[in-house]
Scaffold this motif. Structure first.
Motif, PDB file in Angstrom:
ATOM      1  N   ARG A   1      -1.501  16.727  -1.676  1.00 47.31           N
ATOM      2  CA  ARG A   1      -1.769  17.220  -0.331  1.00 47.31           C
ATOM      3  C   ARG A   1      -2.731  16.235   0.354  1.00 47.31           C
ATOM      4  O   ARG A   1      -3.146  15.259  -0.262  1.00 47.31           O
ATOM      5  CB  ARG A   1      -2.409  18.617  -0.406  1.00 47.31           C
ATOM      6  N   PRO A   2      -3.124  16.479   1.613  1.00 48.82           N
ATOM      7  CA  PRO A   2      -4.043  15.553   2.289  1.00 48.82           C
ATOM      8  C   PRO A   2      -5.382  15.354   1.588  1.00 48.82           C
ATOM      9  O   PRO A   2      -6.102  14.417   1.912  1.00 48.82           O
ATOM     10  CB  PRO A   2      -4.234  16.225   3.661  1.00 48.82           C
ATOM     11  N   ASN A   3      -5.730  16.224   0.635  1.00 53.46           N
ATOM     12  CA  ASN A   3      -6.990  16.040  -0.106  1.00 53.46           C
ATOM     13  C   ASN A   3      -6.806  15.164  -1.339  1.00 53.46           C
ATOM     14  O   ASN A   3      -7.760  14.937  -2.087  1.00 53.46           O
ATOM     15  CB  ASN A   3      -7.546  17.397  -0.553  1.00 53.46           C
ATOM     16  N   SER A   4      -5.600  14.674  -1.553  1.00 49.76           N
ATOM     17  CA  SER A   4      -5.279  13.968  -2.806  1.00 49.76           C
ATOM     18  C   SER A   4      -5.552  12.473  -2.733  1.00 49.76           C
ATOM     19  O   SER A   4      -5.302  11.822  -1.719  1.00 49.76           O
ATOM     20  CB  SER A   4      -3.813  14.192  -3.175  1.00 49.76           C
ATOM     21  N   ALA A   5      -6.036  11.953  -3.848  1.00 48.31           N
ATOM     22  CA  ALA A   5      -6.214  10.511  -4.011  1.00 48.31           C
ATOM     23  C   ALA A   5      -5.238  10.021  -5.078  1.00 48.31           C
ATOM     24  O   ALA A   5      -4.884  10.764  -5.998  1.00 48.31           O
ATOM     25  CB  ALA A   5      -7.644  10.184  -4.412  1.00 48.31           C
ATOM     26  N   ILE A   6      -4.826   8.786  -4.929  1.00 43.60           N
ATOM     27  CA  ILE A   6      -3.953   8.139  -5.910  1.00 43.60           C
ATOM     28  C   ILE A   6      -4.765   7.062  -6.623  1.00 43.60           C
ATOM     29  O   ILE A   6      -5.360   6.197  -5.978  1.00 43.60           O
ATOM     30  CB  ILE A   6      -2.729   7.490  -5.232  1.00 43.60           C
TER      31      ILE A   6
ATOM     32  N   LEU B   1      -7.652   2.497  -5.675  1.00 44.06           N
ATOM     33  CA  LEU B   1      -7.469   3.896  -5.315  1.00 44.06           C
ATOM     34  C   LEU B   1      -7.124   3.981  -3.832  1.00 44.06           C
ATOM     35  O   LEU B   1      -7.500   3.111  -3.046  1.00 44.06           O
ATOM     36  CB  LEU B   1      -8.731   4.728  -5.543  1.00 44.06           C
ATOM     37  N   PHE B   2      -6.422   5.029  -3.461  1.00 42.40           N
ATOM     38  CA  PHE B   2      -6.259   5.321  -2.045  1.00 42.40           C
ATOM     39  C   PHE B   2      -6.044   6.813  -1.832  1.00 42.40           C
ATOM     40  O   PHE B   2      -5.576   7.518  -2.708  1.00 42.40           O
ATOM     41  CB  PHE B   2      -5.131   4.501  -1.409  1.00 42.40           C
TER      42      PHE B   2
ATOM     43  N   ALA C   1      -0.329   4.906   1.567  1.00 40.39           N
ATOM     44  CA  ALA C   1      -1.791   4.981   1.545  1.00 40.39           C
ATOM     45  C   ALA C   1      -2.321   5.352   2.918  1.00 40.39           C
ATOM     46  O   ALA C   1      -1.715   5.063   3.952  1.00 40.39           O
ATOM     47  CB  ALA C   1      -2.382   3.638   1.118  1.00 40.39           C
ATOM     48  N   HIS C   2      -3.462   5.999   2.913  1.00 36.58           N
ATOM     49  CA  HIS C   2      -4.203   6.282   4.139  1.00 36.58           C
ATOM     50  C   HIS C   2      -4.567   4.957   4.804  1.00 36.58           C
ATOM     51  O   HIS C   2      -4.842   3.968   4.124  1.00 36.58           O
ATOM     52  CB  HIS C   2      -5.468   7.070   3.785  1.00 36.58           C
TER      53      HIS C   2
ATOM     54  N   TRP D   1       0.815  -1.206   0.000  1.00 40.78           N
ATOM     55  CA  TRP D   1       0.000   0.000   0.000  1.00 40.78           C
ATOM     56  C   TRP D   1       0.857   1.268   0.000  1.00 40.78           C
ATOM     57  O   TRP D   1       0.709   2.148   0.845  1.00 40.78           O
ATOM     58  CB  TRP D   1      -0.991   0.008   1.149  1.00 40.78           C
ATOM     59  N   GLU D   2       1.739   1.335  -0.965  1.00 40.44           N
ATOM     60  CA  GLU D   2       2.511   2.532  -1.217  1.00 40.44           C
ATOM     61  C   GLU D   2       2.986   2.491  -2.662  1.00 40.44           C
ATOM     62  O   GLU D   2       3.101   1.421  -3.263  1.00 40.44           O
ATOM     63  CB  GLU D   2       3.711   2.650  -0.270  1.00 40.44           C
TER      64      GLU D   2
END
Length: 278
Positions: free
Chosen positions: A143-148, A167-168, A186-187, A120-121
């Protein structure tokens, strides 16, 4: 657990017996008086049951209730923390400090596809030219609002067949501009792996389009690229439609959080209009 008529000893008032109790109040009759105590807290401090078997059972009840209370406090603390993050993100967006395209899509090679959903990275790779050649690339817009968004296609496949594998969200403390090793973790909560059947239905180019060349579906170079915030919301919405039960709820929670930190209206998400849909 019915404790009516059970004999007890109070550290101050002495011996008595339980007259009644409910989920919050315990009423005890002493020689000349009745007194009320907080249930079950009283058993953890100054009231003891005389029957050893009942006392042992009560100890388990108190321990379980305390555990539940601690978990509730943790959840409330986490909820307050999430609300604070969302409030800060909305303020940044209002002040123009949140980019409207702060999401990133990654092209996973075969090795990464084998490890991504255990580690998970994902890595941003190396700078290919210039003074910083060979150093980790910094995805400064994240930033903290970003999804991958994690994607891949087979070597023999056309680019239009690129599938979304998962997605994460990035962690709340992540900043691409200060990230030195190029590794994006990942979160701990907001992460989704698609099944093969789901991935076959989630073609990346259904969502992504080049604004200058809308019908073009090319990815000639680069390990990742940025794209619009709303496109992630569209992806999540379509994944929700494919799922049921707890798996559906998992994605719904992801979408709710994503919309909050990106100041998007979850009820006004438009249908995808990527290059394949033109």
């Amino acid at each position: 657990m019915d404790l009516t008529n059970q004999k007890i000893t109070h550290k101050v008032f002495g011996e008595g017996h339980i007259v009644s109790h409910n989920d919050t109040i315990l009423t005890v009759k002493f020689d000349n008086d009745k007194k009320e105590f907080v249930y079950p807290d009283a058993f953890d401090s100054f009231i003891s049951l005389k029957d050893p078997a009942v006392a042992q059972s009560m100890e388990k009840v108190v321990k379980q209730l305390k555990s539940e209370e601690e978990e509730q406090l943790r959840e409330e603390k986490e909820e307050r923390r999430q609300k604070l993050i969302i409030k800060k993100q909305k303020r940044k967006l209002k002040n123009g400090r949140l980019h409207e395209s702060s999401q990133a899509v990654f092209w996973l090679d075969e090795e990464e596809q084998e490890t991504i959903f255990s580690d998970w990275e994902v890595s941003t790779g190396k700078v290919q030219s210039g003074a910083n050649k060979g150093t980790p690339s910094r995805a400064a817009r994240l930033r903290p609002n970003s999804a991958i968004v994690l994607t891949a296609r087979e070597e023999e496949q056309e680019e239009t067949e690129r599938r979304i594998l998962g997605l994460f969200m990035v962690p709340e403390t992540f900043s691409g501009s200060t990230n030195e090793d190029g590794v994006i973790p990942a979160h701990s909560k907001y992460r989704i792996q698609l099944t093969d059947e789901e991935a076959d239905k989630m073609l990346f180019w259904n969502y992504y389009k080049n604004k200058n060349y809308p019908e073009r579906t090319t990815w000639n170079s680069g390990k990742y690229r940025y794209f619009d915030n709303i496109w992630v919301a569209q992806m999540l919405k379509d994944i929700i439609d494919m799922r049921t039960g707890e798996e559906r709820e998992e994605v719904e929670n992801f979408l709710t959080y994503f919309c909050q930190v990106n100041a998007l209206d979850k009820e006004s998400i438009t249908e995808a209009e990527g290059a394949l849909k033109l």
